[in-house]
Design a protein around this motif. Structure first.
Motif, PDB file in Angstrom:
ATOM      1  N   ASP A 168       0.802  -1.229   0.085  1.00 45.74           N
ATOM      2  CA  ASP A 168      -0.035   0.040  -0.057  1.00 45.74           C
ATOM      3  C   ASP A 168       0.875   1.191   0.030  1.00 45.74           C
ATOM      4  N   ASN A 169       0.315   2.156  -0.584  1.00 44.55           N
ATOM      5  CA  ASN A 169       0.971   3.666  -0.341  1.00 44.55           C
ATOM      6  C   ASN A 169       0.043   4.581   0.084  1.00 44.55           C
ATOM      7  N   ILE A 170       0.507   5.296   1.158  1.00 46.47           N
ATOM      8  CA  ILE A 170      -0.434   6.049   1.803  1.00 46.47           C
ATOM      9  C   ILE A 170      -0.102   7.484   1.489  1.00 46.47           C
ATOM     10  N   GLU A 180       8.053   5.317   9.342  1.00 44.97           N
ATOM     11  CA  GLU A 180       8.438   3.961   9.815  1.00 44.97           C
ATOM     12  C   GLU A 180       7.343   3.131  10.433  1.00 44.97           C
ATOM     13  N   LEU A 181       6.278   3.730  10.478  1.00 45.95           N
ATOM     14  CA  LEU A 181       5.124   3.079  11.037  1.00 45.95           C
ATOM     15  C   LEU A 181       4.567   2.228   9.862  1.00 45.95           C
ATOM     16  N   LEU A 182       4.411   2.766   8.664  1.00 43.13           N
ATOM     17  CA  LEU A 182       4.013   2.307   7.475  1.00 43.13           C
ATOM     18  C   LEU A 182       4.870   1.271   7.053  1.00 43.13           C
ATOM     19  N   ALA A 183       6.355   1.527   7.270  1.00 44.47           N
ATOM     20  CA  ALA A 183       7.354   0.368   6.683  1.00 44.47           C
ATOM     21  C   ALA A 183       7.438  -0.760   7.564  1.00 44.47           C
ATOM     22  N   ASP A 184       6.696  -0.747   8.685  1.00 50.37           N
ATOM     23  CA  ASP A 184       6.750  -2.018   9.601  1.00 50.37           C
ATOM     24  C   ASP A 184       5.749  -2.697   9.006  1.00 50.37           C
TER      25      ASP A 184
END
Length: 265
Positions: A168-170, A180-184
């Motif tokens: 996903d891309n936000i 970093e929250l999304l990367a996790d």
């Protein structure tokens, strides 16, 4: 229909409701759209104010639950199917997010005053995280938080991250420091670029990228604007409405999905 009542009086139990269900539904929609007080609606409908109050509480609870079921967070395949051409440069965009605030009366509790005071607005507020699909549909509305809370904190603790899938891309504004929250979760963040270290201005390429992102990110701002056409969300909210305001916000945002498509596919 079972009517919601915090503390029904004996007279309320005896009198029952005096409006047909369709009339109650209409009254609730009118009150949401125009922000009319219960006293005025009672006079208009020639019923007691408590009748309007009970009907409003009941329908607000019901509509909030039903609309969340009617508009669940869409699958990636649905997003891809209705991806507008404006997102050709950002084909992996799953959701565009932003936070919005609602003015409230100043609480009497000092703790509540601190938790709800927004330094950005200079007022006590409630704050919600809003998610919009690339084609302009409201797909996520968080519970309300105090205005003091940061955008990052709401994103991290509202449950939004539980909806994120790998790839996903936000898309968001610069204030969302959540990379970093999304990367996790195997996802990426798309925000306007910052100036290079030591530079006083953006490069030409950065200006162009900022413009391209702004042209598509504006859809979430438009959706917030459409929702705030419901006048009950405008102005300073009385604290007496606080127990219902979570549901009211969700209803007003999800009702905008019944409008004509905001973005052409």
């Amino acid at each position: 229909m079972k009517y919601w009542s915090d503390r029904p009086s004996d007279s309320q139990r005896r009198s029952g409701h005096k409006l047909e269900l369709l009339d109650e539904f209409f009254v609730v929609l009118v009150r949401l759209r125009h922000g009319l007080p219960a006293e005025f609606m009672a006079i208009l409908c020639k019923v007691h104010e408590t009748t309007i109050g009970r009907a409003f509480r009941t329908w607000v609870r019901l509509l909030s639950e039903e609309l969340k079921l009617l508009f669940p967070y869409p699958a990636k395949t649905i997003i891809d199917k209705w991806m507008p051409s404006q997102f050709a440069s950002y084909p992996n965009t799953r959701c565009i997010i932003d936070c919005t605030e609602f003015f409230i009366e100043r609480p009497s509790s000092l703790t509540a005053q601190v938790l709800t005071f927004s330094s950005y607005k200079g007022h006590n507020t409630f704050k919600a995280l809003i998610g919009v699909s690339p084609n302009g549909m409201v797909t996520y509305v968080s519970d309300l938080w105090g205005g003091r809370v940061s955008d990052r904190y709401i994103t991290e603790h509202s449950g939004f991250l539980d909806l994120i899938e790998r790839g996903d891309n936000i898309m968001a504004d610069r204030g969302f420091n959540i990379e970093e929250l999304l990367a996790d979760r195997g996802a990426t963040l798309n925000i306007p670029p910052f100036r290079n270290q030591g530079s006083t201005q953006l490069t030409f390429a950065q200006v162009e990228e900022t413009r391209r992102i702004a042209n598509v990110r504006i859809h979430v701002e438009r959706c917030i604007g459409y929702a705030k056409l419901f006048r009950i969300l405008v102005g300073v909210q009385p604290l007496s409405l606080a127990p219902l305001f979570d549901d009211i916000v969700k209803i007003c945002f999800f009702l905008t999905n019944f409008n004509s498509p905001k973005v052409k596919s």
